[in-house]
Design a protein around this motif. Sequence first.
Motif, short mmCIF file in Angstrom:
data_model
loop_
_atom_site.label_atom_id
_atom_site.label_comp_id
_atom_site.label_asym_id
_atom_site.label_seq_id
_atom_site.Cartn_x
_atom_site.Cartn_y
_atom_site.Cartn_z
N PRO A 10 0.84 -1.19 0.00
CA PRO A 10 0.00 0.00 0.00
C PRO A 10 0.88 1.25 0.00
O PRO A 10 2.02 1.20 0.46
N PRO A 11 0.36 2.38 -0.53
CA PRO A 11 1.17 3.60 -0.62
C PRO A 11 1.79 4.01 0.71
O PRO A 11 2.92 4.48 0.75
N SER A 12 1.10 3.80 1.81
CA SER A 12 1.62 4.23 3.09
C SER A 12 2.89 3.47 3.47
O SER A 12 3.72 3.96 4.22
N ALA A 13 3.06 2.27 2.94
CA ALA A 13 4.22 1.46 3.30
C ALA A 13 5.49 1.96 2.62
O ALA A 13 6.59 1.64 3.04
N SER A 14 5.36 2.76 1.57
CA SER A 14 6.54 3.22 0.86
C SER A 14 7.10 4.52 1.41
O SER A 14 8.11 5.00 0.94
N SER A 16 9.10 7.01 3.78
CA SER A 16 10.33 6.83 4.55
C SER A 16 9.97 6.79 6.03
O SER A 16 9.01 7.41 6.45
N PRO A 17 10.74 6.06 6.84
CA PRO A 17 10.43 5.96 8.26
C PRO A 17 10.33 7.32 8.95
O PRO A 17 9.54 7.49 9.87
N ALA A 18 11.09 8.28 8.49
CA ALA A 18 11.05 9.60 9.13
C ALA A 18 9.71 10.28 8.91
O ALA A 18 9.25 11.05 9.75
N ARG A 19 9.04 10.00 7.78
CA ARG A 19 7.77 10.64 7.48
C ARG A 19 6.58 9.77 7.88
O ARG A 19 5.45 10.19 7.83
N ARG A 20 6.83 8.52 8.24
CA ARG A 20 5.75 7.59 8.54
C ARG A 20 5.07 7.99 9.84
O ARG A 20 5.70 8.07 10.89
N PRO A 21 3.75 8.23 9.80
CA PRO A 21 3.06 8.57 11.04
C PRO A 21 2.93 7.35 11.93
O PRO A 21 2.89 6.23 11.46
N THR A 22 2.90 7.56 13.20
CA THR A 22 2.67 6.47 14.12
C THR A 22 1.42 6.78 14.91
O THR A 22 1.07 7.93 15.13
N THR A 23 0.73 5.74 15.29
CA THR A 23 -0.50 5.90 16.04
C THR A 23 -0.29 5.31 17.41
O THR A 23 -0.06 4.11 17.54
N ALA A 33 -10.60 5.81 15.14
CA ALA A 33 -9.26 5.25 14.99
C ALA A 33 -9.01 4.95 13.52
O ALA A 33 -9.93 4.57 12.81
N PRO A 34 -7.78 5.13 13.06
CA PRO A 34 -7.49 4.86 11.66
C PRO A 34 -7.66 3.38 11.33
O PRO A 34 -7.14 2.53 12.04
N THR A 35 -8.38 3.08 10.28
CA THR A 35 -8.58 1.73 9.81
C THR A 35 -8.32 1.71 8.32
O THR A 35 -8.76 2.59 7.61
N CYS A 36 -7.62 0.71 7.84
CA CYS A 36 -7.33 0.60 6.42
C CYS A 36 -8.04 -0.61 5.84
O CYS A 36 -8.22 -1.60 6.52
N GLY A 55 -1.52 -5.78 6.11
CA GLY A 55 -1.92 -5.31 7.43
C GLY A 55 -0.74 -4.82 8.25
O GLY A 55 -0.82 -3.80 8.94
N ASN A 56 0.38 -5.53 8.16
CA ASN A 56 1.58 -5.10 8.88
C ASN A 56 2.06 -3.75 8.36
O ASN A 56 2.46 -2.88 9.14
N ALA A 57 2.01 -3.56 7.04
CA ALA A 57 2.42 -2.28 6.47
C ALA A 57 1.46 -1.17 6.92
O ALA A 57 1.89 -0.07 7.26
N TYR A 58 0.17 -1.48 6.94
CA TYR A 58 -0.81 -0.49 7.40
C TYR A 58 -0.57 -0.14 8.87
O TYR A 58 -0.64 1.00 9.28
N ARG A 59 -0.32 -1.20 9.69
CA ARG A 59 -0.08 -0.95 11.12
C ARG A 59 1.15 -0.05 11.30
O ARG A 59 1.13 0.90 12.08
N GLU A 60 2.21 -0.34 10.57
CA GLU A 60 3.41 0.48 10.65
C GLU A 60 3.15 1.91 10.20
O GLU A 60 3.82 2.84 10.66
N ALA A 61 2.17 2.09 9.33
CA ALA A 61 1.82 3.43 8.85
C ALA A 61 0.85 4.12 9.80
O ALA A 61 0.50 5.27 9.58
N GLY A 62 0.40 3.42 10.85
CA GLY A 62 -0.45 4.06 11.85
C GLY A 62 -1.86 3.54 11.97
O GLY A 62 -2.64 4.06 12.76
N ALA A 63 -2.23 2.53 11.19
CA ALA A 63 -3.60 2.00 11.27
C ALA A 63 -3.80 1.19 12.54
O ALA A 63 -2.87 0.60 13.08
#
Length: 154
Positions: A10-14, A16-23, A33-36, A55-63
């Motif tokens: 998914p786009p959110s997984a690409s 960079s870690p510095a820009r990746r939001p965390t929830t 709550a964010p759901t993908c 799902g793991n990529a979404y979770r890492e992106a904040g879902a």
Amino acid sequence: MGRSTAPRPPPSASRSPARRPTTPASTCSSTLAPTCSSSAWARRTAGWRTSSPAGNAYREAGACGLFVPGLLDLDALGTVARETGLKVNAMWLPGAPAPEQLREAGVSRYSAGTAIAPVAYTAAADAARAFLAGQDKAMAASLNYAAFNDKFAK
């Protein structure tokens, strides 16, 4: 040269870690709550088995949750819930397992999607036809206005 059929994250997984939001975990327990959704992802790939990596990529992106419409296999839903650590959401389809079975498999949210609206529209159309034919038994037996409003009182 043909178009690649390899699954893409998914786009959110690409990001960079510095820009990746965390929830934070506290956000995940709130009403909003964010759901993908993994539906588009699953259609492009080999099926539910890709829901866990997505799902793991979404979770890492904040879902906080993963909606996997069309997946009703209890073992697969349990696997996705365990492997992602996300709240898994399932959608009703004809022949779906009972809500309790889904809950036991690890499903946190069960959606009817648009399935309830056509039932209501069908009942309204039937009532309108009966009304126009001079048959008001269905309307007389329905909830009155006060009883209907009481359904929404806390």
